[in-house]
Design a protein around this motif. Sequence first.
Motif, PDB file in Angstrom:
ATOM      1  N   HIS A   1    -109.735-109.364  90.663  1.00 12.42           N
ATOM      2  CA  HIS A   1    -109.575-110.606  89.900  1.00 12.42           C
ATOM      3  C   HIS A   1    -109.674-110.398  88.387  1.00 12.42           C
ATOM      4  O   HIS A   1    -109.972-111.332  87.650  1.00 12.42           O
TER       5      HIS A   1
ATOM      6  N   VAL B   1    -110.084-118.163  87.529  1.00 15.54           N
ATOM      7  CA  VAL B   1    -110.837-117.594  88.651  1.00 15.54           C
ATOM      8  C   VAL B   1    -111.615-118.732  89.290  1.00 15.54           C
ATOM      9  O   VAL B   1    -112.387-119.425  88.610  1.00 15.54           O
TER      10      VAL B   1
ATOM     11  N   SER C   1    -107.806-116.204  92.419  1.00 17.36           N
ATOM     12  CA  SER C   1    -107.478-116.085  90.989  1.00 17.36           C
ATOM     13  C   SER C   1    -105.971-116.093  90.809  1.00 17.36           C
ATOM     14  O   SER C   1    -105.206-115.731  91.710  1.00 17.36           O
TER      15      SER C   1
END
Length: 580
Positions: free
Chosen positions: A107, A113, A203
């Motif tokens: 991520h 996120v 994400s």
Amino acid sequence: MSALSTLKAVSSLGDLAKLLGFKPKALSYILYKQPENQKYTIFAIPKRKGGYRTIKAPVHGLKLVQRRLSDLLQDCLDEIHQNQGRVDRTAHGFMRGRSIVTNARRHRHRRYVFNLDLEDFFPSINFGRVRGFFEKDKNFSLHRSTATVIAQIACHENALPQGSPCSPVISNLIAHILDVRLVHLAASARCVYSRYADDLTFSTNHRQFPPDIAVSSSTAGEQSGLWVASDRLKAIIARAGFRINTAKTHLMQRTHRQQVTGLIVNDKIGIRVEYRRNLRAMVHRLVTTGKFEVSRVARKPEGMVVEARPGSLNELHGMLGFVDSIDVENEKNTRVDVSTGFSSRELLYRKFLMYSHFYAAQSPVVVCEGETDNVYLTHAIRGLAKEYPALAEMMPDGKIRIRIRLYKYPHSSTARLLGLKDGGSGVLGTFIGSYKREIREFKAPDGLRHPVIILYDNDAGCKAIRGAIKSVTKKEISGAEPFVHVTANLYAVPTPLQVGDSESKIEDFFTPVIKQTPIGQKTFNDSNNFDVAKHYGKKVFAHKVVAPNAGKIDFTGFRLLLANLAAVIDSHHAAASSTV
């Protein structure tokens, strides 16, 4: 036969017991005869953000069964992945070769996120789900009796307990169907998805976060991070038998600090600055006072409070090792001190290691030139234990307890940061030359109680060590001295010279008979350069000749060397006690 095939062939408790390395009666006792209230030690630990987490730690026998079941199921899982020709990139918690780092790496460099937690992850997986999975899953399809025994091993009070060694792997197996469905959802929304135990992360680099995953909970939500899972995401999670912990659901934009399982992922994988500062403070307190404290969350009448408790060296070592593992991950971007070759974080870790391994050692430490010398010395001390009480102690049960610590050359960060690598005259010379400078800020009152002894071969290869000793002590070293006090608690002991000899090495103290032991058609050669077609070297001699035959070897040739080591210990302890 493969692990999975073997498990599939099991059809009774007795078969499973044997597969786990237990006698059927022993497993039967653990599962059915041992009282339920004696199987686990139950306690609660406070969560950082409030509340408590209930830990159920299994007692020794049950824990061993669960550990072996966990290993077996991990082997089966690896086999399933291999047979299917795929790598599961989704689950990272409690998986071999995976960690919070591999999870966070998925991520990095993302516009958004989104994190959420599953509530009561382990407790939500009950006995019926465990048994049903192993009985009906197409990869396992176990006999019902086998699936039942596995569930009985794994569950307590109708659920997977947090604290059992096999709860993690079983939870990953059962949550796999959830992962599959969420991977499809994430792909349709052009997101990346991963799971670390009960922590789920999505994400994306979309300009807007996909509403199929999460939506703002209020007008201010997009700015505040107050986002909630979409109805579609909620339905998938509920269908898989789990619940969302709504108190731990939030979205992070790249303009703010983004964290995944505690690691910062905005750019490179990072540790929170607060964590690093706290580590520096703890190391400083340790080396100056001999003590440090760690914080914990505790429930008080006035509510949840953060309080301090004494920390242990193992705890601090673990924390520093964790930070170092992250830095190794990012080493290409880590700035180093050109004078030392270490970054500031590595220097902090090195300071801790110098303090805990040497300055505040809990027993005398002997640092040899290599790991083969450790093998020789260990068995020589055992063979002559009664003669040298400073080096070994005869226990009432007849066993021998070695009273010194032989520094091991680990293939780990410890060796890298201490600069000792695989040993040798050059690195030991560097260590001697820097020791006084490195410990000068250590003020802890429990330091310098025990000596650190450099043991080296008294031959042509010891020039670097003798040069370093001379540089520190300003004295000429001949090699005939039984030992030399270098500085503080650091000493150097050369291998003793035989009458008429100007050089010696540790292999000289073995009898000719043991050194003439053949291995196949090869004979022993203790030089650094030899014909490998005709001879074997020190490592083979140590592990295939000395170690397996130690009980029959005559170690009397080591007496003078052991006497010199004991003399250092006695001398240092006498000097230390006189200053108290």
